[in-house]
Design an enzyme around this catalytic site. Structure first.
Site, short mmCIF file in Angstrom:
data_model
loop_
_atom_site.label_atom_id
_atom_site.label_comp_id
_atom_site.label_asym_id
_atom_site.label_seq_id
_atom_site.Cartn_x
_atom_site.Cartn_y
_atom_site.Cartn_z
N GLY A 164 0.79 -1.22 0.00
CA GLY A 164 0.00 0.00 0.00
C GLY A 164 0.83 1.27 0.00
O GLY A 164 0.28 2.38 -0.12
N ASP A 165 2.13 1.15 0.13
CA ASP A 165 3.01 2.31 0.17
C ASP A 165 3.05 3.00 -1.20
O ASP A 165 3.26 2.34 -2.23
CB ASP A 165 4.42 1.88 0.58
CG ASP A 165 5.39 3.03 0.65
OD1 ASP A 165 5.40 3.72 1.68
OD2 ASP A 165 6.12 3.26 -0.34
#
Length: 211
Positions: A164-165
């Protein structure tokens, strides 16, 4: 359960070579960037690292760094521990630049450390990554991403892919020459080839965004 070891320099070199063989596109980034310089942040205690992560949330690196420096300098010998943090008046923490929400998060972290509701540094060696994530996300203000950064930069666990970064997603977009950011699910699917060295792959994906 087997002890989860920190990546050594020789393992990082091995991982880099295997990643180049497994993924030509990532391999081109490796050739451009050179040696992976990932190493654990040993200058911090576990409490300090997590509190620092809370301070840095949603702030520029410069602003967060200034607040963190003032906070550390406030304590004798620059030793910032959970007892000292809890003993510091909220008004003083506000003067140092810490927001009310981050004070609450820091206090919750300190209380859980002192009451041993969180695993200590030695116990972490006996826990897998998901168990560590589940443990520390019980703290107010600490989410999955923060613990994934702990796994990578503090513990140097070998197989962490923070899908999700934003930087990781941008890195995948760069190496695969995509027109749009991939979703976290697409990053996870794409990253299957990087196992069991996803941490080293993640490091190179971050570097890819600056090429």
């Amino acid at each position: 359960m087997n002890i989860q070891m920190t990546l050594t320099e020789s393992e990082i070199q091995t991982a880099t070579r295997l990643l180049q063989q497994a993924d030509q596109r990532l391999g081109r980034v490796v050739e451009q960037v050179g040696r992976c310089t990932l190493s654990p942040r040993s200058e911090y205690t576990l409490f300090q690292y997590l509190l620092r992560s809370i301070i840095y949330q949603q702030l520029s690196g410069k602003a967060a760094g200034a607040i963190w420096a003032r906070l550390c300098a406030h304590y004798p010998g620059r030793h910032l521990g959970p007892k000292r943090f809890l003993a510091t008046a909220e008004a003083r923490l506000r003067e140092l630049g810490v927001s009310r929400s981050k004070i609450r998060a820091g206090q919750d972290l300190a209380e859980k450390v002192l009451t041993r509701k969180l695993p200590g540094r030695k116990k972490l060696n006996h826990l897998d990554d998901e168990s560590i994530i589940n443990a520390f996300t019980q703290v107010h203000g600490i989410g999955r991403w923060t613990v994934e950064m702990l796994l990578i930069f503090y513990l140097c666990r070998p197989d962490v892919l923070p899908a999700g970064d934003l930087g990781i997603r941008k890195g995948v977009m760069v190496i695969d020459q995509l027109d749009a950011l991939p979703s976290p699910g697409e990053v996870l699917s794409r990253g299957a080839v990087w196992q069991p060295w996803s941490t080293v792959a993640s490091w190179y994906l971050w570097q890819a965004t600056a090429l």
